[in-house]
Design a protein around this motif. Structure first.
Motif, PDB file in Angstrom:
ATOM      1  N   CYS A  41       0.838  -1.203   0.000  1.00 42.69           N
ATOM      2  CA  CYS A  41       0.000   0.000   0.000  1.00 42.69           C
ATOM      3  C   CYS A  41       0.872   1.253   0.000  1.00 42.69           C
ATOM      4  O   CYS A  41       2.029   1.238   0.428  1.00 42.69           O
ATOM      5  N   TRP A  42       0.329   2.337  -0.472  1.00 42.57           N
ATOM      6  CA  TRP A  42       1.100   3.582  -0.631  1.00 42.57           C
ATOM      7  C   TRP A  42       1.628   4.087   0.704  1.00 42.57           C
ATOM      8  O   TRP A  42       2.729   4.631   0.774  1.00 42.57           O
ATOM      9  N   LEU A  43       0.880   3.903   1.790  1.00 42.25           N
ATOM     10  CA  LEU A  43       1.323   4.407   3.087  1.00 42.25           C
ATOM     11  C   LEU A  43       2.539   3.628   3.583  1.00 42.25           C
ATOM     12  O   LEU A  43       3.506   4.217   4.072  1.00 42.25           O
ATOM     13  N   ALA A  44       2.522   2.307   3.446  1.00 40.29           N
ATOM     14  CA  ALA A  44       3.669   1.495   3.864  1.00 40.29           C
ATOM     15  C   ALA A  44       4.899   1.825   3.032  1.00 40.29           C
ATOM     16  O   ALA A  44       6.020   1.870   3.545  1.00 40.29           O
ATOM     17  N   GLN A  45       4.711   2.087   1.748  1.00 39.67           N
ATOM     18  CA  GLN A  45       5.841   2.418   0.880  1.00 39.67           C
ATOM     19  C   GLN A  45       6.461   3.763   1.244  1.00 39.67           C
ATOM     20  O   GLN A  45       7.651   3.977   1.033  1.00 39.67           O
ATOM     21  N   GLN A  46       5.677   4.675   1.811  1.00 38.00           N
ATOM     22  CA  GLN A  46       6.194   5.975   2.199  1.00 38.00           C
ATOM     23  C   GLN A  46       7.153   5.882   3.392  1.00 38.00           C
ATOM     24  O   GLN A  46       7.919   6.801   3.638  1.00 38.00           O
ATOM     25  N   GLY A  54      13.348  10.049  -6.332  1.00 37.14           N
ATOM     26  CA  GLY A  54      12.218  10.825  -5.843  1.00 37.14           C
ATOM     27  C   GLY A  54      12.313  11.005  -4.341  1.00 37.14           C
ATOM     28  O   GLY A  54      13.348  10.759  -3.739  1.00 37.14           O
ATOM     29  N   LEU A  55      11.236  11.438  -3.751  1.00 39.53           N
ATOM     30  CA  LEU A  55      11.214  11.758  -2.332  1.00 39.53           C
ATOM     31  C   LEU A  55      10.013  11.080  -1.694  1.00 39.53           C
ATOM     32  O   LEU A  55       8.918  11.070  -2.266  1.00 39.53           O
ATOM     33  N   ARG A  56      10.222  10.520  -0.525  1.00 38.54           N
ATOM     34  CA  ARG A  56       9.141   9.927   0.252  1.00 38.54           C
ATOM     35  C   ARG A  56       9.101  10.580   1.619  1.00 38.54           C
ATOM     36  O   ARG A  56      10.055  11.228   2.041  1.00 38.54           O
ATOM     37  N   HIS A  57       8.009  10.372   2.317  1.00 43.32           N
ATOM     38  CA  HIS A  57       7.843  10.965   3.641  1.00 43.32           C
ATOM     39  C   HIS A  57       9.000  10.621   4.569  1.00 43.32           C
ATOM     40  O   HIS A  57       9.483  11.453   5.323  1.00 43.32           O
ATOM     41  N   HIS A  58       9.451   9.389   4.529  1.00 42.32           N
ATOM     42  CA  HIS A  58      10.509   8.943   5.437  1.00 42.32           C
ATOM     43  C   HIS A  58      11.799   9.754   5.250  1.00 42.32           C
ATOM     44  O   HIS A  58      12.584   9.886   6.177  1.00 42.32           O
ATOM     45  N   ASP A  59      11.989  10.307   4.068  1.00 43.39           N
ATOM     46  CA  ASP A  59      13.182  11.111   3.793  1.00 43.39           C
ATOM     47  C   ASP A  59      13.096  12.505   4.397  1.00 43.39           C
ATOM     48  O   ASP A  59      14.076  13.245   4.370  1.00 43.39           O
ATOM     49  N   THR A  60      11.960  12.875   4.938  1.00 41.13           N
ATOM     50  CA  THR A  60      11.792  14.230   5.479  1.00 41.13           C
ATOM     51  C   THR A  60      11.927  14.291   7.002  1.00 41.13           C
ATOM     52  O   THR A  60      11.918  15.380   7.564  1.00 41.13           O
ATOM     53  N   ILE A  61      12.061  13.149   7.666  1.00 44.75           N
ATOM     54  CA  ILE A  61      12.041  13.137   9.129  1.00 44.75           C
ATOM     55  C   ILE A  61      13.225  13.902   9.721  1.00 44.75           C
ATOM     56  O   ILE A  61      13.047  14.801  10.544  1.00 44.75           O
ATOM     57  N   PHE A  62      14.439  13.584   9.329  1.00 46.38           N
ATOM     58  CA  PHE A  62      15.592  14.272   9.913  1.00 46.38           C
ATOM     59  C   PHE A  62      15.672  15.729   9.468  1.00 46.38           C
ATOM     60  O   PHE A  62      15.923  16.605  10.305  1.00 46.38           O
ATOM     61  N   PRO A  63      15.436  16.055   8.182  1.00 53.95           N
ATOM     62  CA  PRO A  63      15.425  17.478   7.824  1.00 53.95           C
ATOM     63  C   PRO A  63      14.372  18.268   8.598  1.00 53.95           C
ATOM     64  O   PRO A  63      14.607  19.420   8.962  1.00 53.95           O
ATOM     65  N   LEU A  64      13.216  17.656   8.876  1.00 53.66           N
ATOM     66  CA  LEU A  64      12.199  18.335   9.674  1.00 53.66           C
ATOM     67  C   LEU A  64      12.723  18.603  11.078  1.00 53.66           C
ATOM     68  O   LEU A  64      12.523  19.687  11.629  1.00 53.66           O
TER      69      LEU A  64
END
Length: 78
Positions: A41-46, A54-64
Motif C-alpha cells: 500500500c502507498w502508506l507502507a511504501q512511504q 524521488g522523495l518519500r515521507h521517510h526522507d523528510t524526518i531528519f530534515p524536519l
C-alpha cells in the motif's frame, strides 16, 4: 509571545517528528501488513528510503527535525 511561553504548534510538530524517529514508521508498516496487499500500500511504501528517484515521507524526518531546531533557536535566546 510572552517570555517563558512555549510555541505549542512547534512543540506538536516536534513531538510528531520524534514519534517517527522512535519507530512509528515501523508500526505503520506492521499495521498496513494486517490488510490484504498491505505491504504494497502507498502508506507502507512511504515509510522507507529509496534510491534517489524521488522523495518519500521517510526522507523528510531528519530534515524536519533540523528545521524545528532552527526555528526554536530564536525562542531559546529570548
Amino acid at each position: 509571545m510572552k517570555p517563558g511561553e512555549r510555541l505549542q504548534s512547534l512543540d506538536a510538530l516536534r513531538g510528531f517528528d520524534m514519534f517517527f524517529i522512535m519507530g512509528l514508521a515501523a508500526l505503520i508498516v506492521k499495521i498496513c501488513a494486517l490488510f490484504p496487499n498491505g505491504a504494497d500500500c502507498w502508506l507502507a511504501q512511504q515509510m522507507t528510503h529509496v534510491s534517489w528517484h524521488g522523495l518519500r515521507h521517510h526522507d523528510t524526518i531528519f530534515p524536519l527535525f533540523l528545521f524545528l531546531a532552527g526555528v526554536s533557536w530564536p525562542f531559546s535566546l529570548a
